[in-house]
Scaffold this motif. Structure first.
Motif, PDB file in Angstrom:
ATOM      1  N   UNK A 190       0.823  -1.213   0.000  1.00  0.00           N
ATOM      2  CA  UNK A 190       0.000   0.000   0.000  1.00  0.00           C
ATOM      3  C   UNK A 190       0.858   1.265   0.000  1.00  0.00           C
ATOM      4  N   UNK A 191       2.003   1.195   0.663  1.00  0.00           N
ATOM      5  CA  UNK A 191       2.930   2.327   0.612  1.00  0.00           C
ATOM      6  C   UNK A 191       3.367   2.570  -0.829  1.00  0.00           C
ATOM      7  N   UNK A 192       3.726   1.485  -1.522  1.00  0.00           N
ATOM      8  CA  UNK A 192       4.133   1.619  -2.915  1.00  0.00           C
ATOM      9  C   UNK A 192       3.032   2.212  -3.781  1.00  0.00           C
ATOM     10  N   UNK A 193       1.787   1.748  -3.594  1.00  0.00           N
ATOM     11  CA  UNK A 193       0.668   2.296  -4.365  1.00  0.00           C
ATOM     12  C   UNK A 193       0.476   3.785  -4.093  1.00  0.00           C
ATOM     13  N   UNK A 194       0.611   4.174  -2.832  1.00  0.00           N
ATOM     14  CA  UNK A 194       0.457   5.592  -2.485  1.00  0.00           C
ATOM     15  C   UNK A 194       1.528   6.431  -3.174  1.00  0.00           C
ATOM     16  N   UNK A 195       2.756   5.926  -3.192  1.00  0.00           N
ATOM     17  CA  UNK A 195       3.838   6.661  -3.836  1.00  0.00           C
ATOM     18  C   UNK A 195       3.638   6.748  -5.347  1.00  0.00           C
ATOM     19  N   UNK A 196       3.081   5.706  -5.934  1.00  0.00           N
ATOM     20  CA  UNK A 196       2.801   5.743  -7.375  1.00  0.00           C
ATOM     21  C   UNK A 196       1.750   6.805  -7.679  1.00  0.00           C
ATOM     22  N   UNK A 197       0.689   6.841  -6.881  1.00  0.00           N
ATOM     23  CA  UNK A 197      -0.344   7.842  -7.120  1.00  0.00           C
ATOM     24  C   UNK A 197       0.194   9.253  -6.892  1.00  0.00           C
ATOM     25  N   UNK A 198       1.019   9.414  -5.865  1.00  0.00           N
ATOM     26  CA  UNK A 198       1.603  10.730  -5.617  1.00  0.00           C
ATOM     27  C   UNK A 198       2.517  11.159  -6.751  1.00  0.00           C
ATOM     28  N   UNK A 199       3.067  10.168  -7.471  1.00  0.00           N
ATOM     29  CA  UNK A 199       3.968  10.442  -8.592  1.00  0.00           C
ATOM     30  C   UNK A 199       3.223  10.410  -9.924  1.00  0.00           C
ATOM     31  N   UNK A 200       1.903  10.626  -9.864  1.00  0.00           N
ATOM     32  CA  UNK A 200       1.049  10.700 -11.052  1.00  0.00           C
ATOM     33  C   UNK A 200       1.122   9.440 -11.895  1.00  0.00           C
ATOM     34  N   UNK A 201       1.137   8.286 -11.234  1.00  0.00           N
ATOM     35  CA  UNK A 201       1.066   7.010 -11.931  1.00  0.00           C
ATOM     36  C   UNK A 201       2.395   6.398 -12.319  1.00  0.00           C
ATOM     37  N   UNK A 202       3.473   7.102 -12.101  1.00  0.00           N
ATOM     38  CA  UNK A 202       4.794   6.584 -12.454  1.00  0.00           C
ATOM     39  C   UNK A 202       5.389   5.821 -11.265  1.00  0.00           C
ATOM     40  N   UNK A 203       5.989   4.665 -11.551  1.00  0.00           N
ATOM     41  CA  UNK A 203       6.600   3.847 -10.504  1.00  0.00           C
ATOM     42  C   UNK A 203       8.034   4.329 -10.296  1.00  0.00           C
TER      43      UNK A 203
END
Length: 270
Positions: A190-203
């Protein structure tokens, strides 16, 4: 709140200083009426008395000097703010700021939470089944403030903030939960998903590291597999993407359109 009132008092004092500064600058810019014309007339009188000007020249020069003197507007003198006046004005401003702070300390309560907002949270907590994601996040946020070491509340807060469109706040909550239990694979994912969304979809790198840690703890974290496959495809690493997505494809129902999409993307990258 006390910081706000302190800054407000300082701002009041600074405003007083600015008022005094501009008043002084205005006074300095104002000049008394020029006495150049009068001096010129006196000089003409002296020249006439010494016999250096005849009557016609004297009359002509005096008339010209008089016209120039009449054509020059008198300068308006601005009132000068004296030292005593400045002291009185500044003292009044400081006294006003001190009085405001004193009233706050007498009738207010420094550090007290917003009671109106707290009452709204109380009402939300009494009927959780009717709340939307931001309201749930507010209720859970207060619970976490009261119990900062409650890992379950932190993970729930992270999920609520994520749903409320606050991925940065969600990431913060999941990080705090992981500080209490670093082996929680779901929180890493979930942390990873939150960071992806905060980065506008970029991993990004931080998100990818979180997903890798989630899989190290629990290989069944299919969400982590999906995002790691996305990151691999973005780098052009089709083999790594296939490694990540093959178990995910096998877990999806054959009728699920997401399965067909993953297969098609892998075939296109091969």
């Amino acid at each position: 709140m006390i910081v706000f009132w302190t800054l407000a008092g300082l701002a009041t004092a600074m405003a007083g200083l600015l008022v005094l500064s501009f008043a002084r600058a205005g006074a300095e810019r104002s000049q008394p009426a020029s006495d150049t014309g009068a001096a010129e007339l006196a000089e003409l009188d002296r020249l006439k008395a010494r016999g250096l000007l005849d009557d016609d020249a004297y009359a002509s020069a005096r008339a010209e000097a008089g016209r120039r003197l009449l054509a020059t507007p008198d300068a308006v003198e601005a009132p000068v703010v004296g030292g005593r006046d400045r002291t009185v004005v500044l003292a009044a401003l400081v006294a006003a700021a001190a009085a405001a702070l004193g009233l706050y300390f007498v009738f207010g309560e420094p550090g007290l939470e917003d009671q109106s907002y707290e009452r709204r949270i109380d009402a939300w907590a009494d009927s959780p089944e009717t709340l939307d994601a931001p309201q749930i996040a507010a209720v859970l946020g207060r619970a976490v403030r009261r119990e900062p070491d409650n890992r379950t509340a932190l993970t729930m807060l992270g999920a609520a903030r994520f749903e409320a469109g606050d991925p940065i706040g969600a990431a913060s909550a999941f990080r705090r939960a992981l500080a209490l239990d670093p082996d929680d694979a779901t929180s890493w994912a979930r942390l990873g998903e939150s960071l992806v969304r905060a980065n506008e979809g970029s991993v990004g790198g931080d998100a990818e590291a979180a997903f890798v840690r989630a899989l190290e703890i629990d290989p069944e974290q299919l969400g982590a597999r999906f995002f790691l496959g996305e990151a691999a495809l973005a780098r052009g690493d089709a083999a790594r993407a296939r490694e990540m997505w093959t178990p995910l494809i096998a877990a999806l129902d054959p009728a699920d359109p997401r399965r067909a999409d993953l297969v098609a993307r892998l075939d296109a990258a091969a």
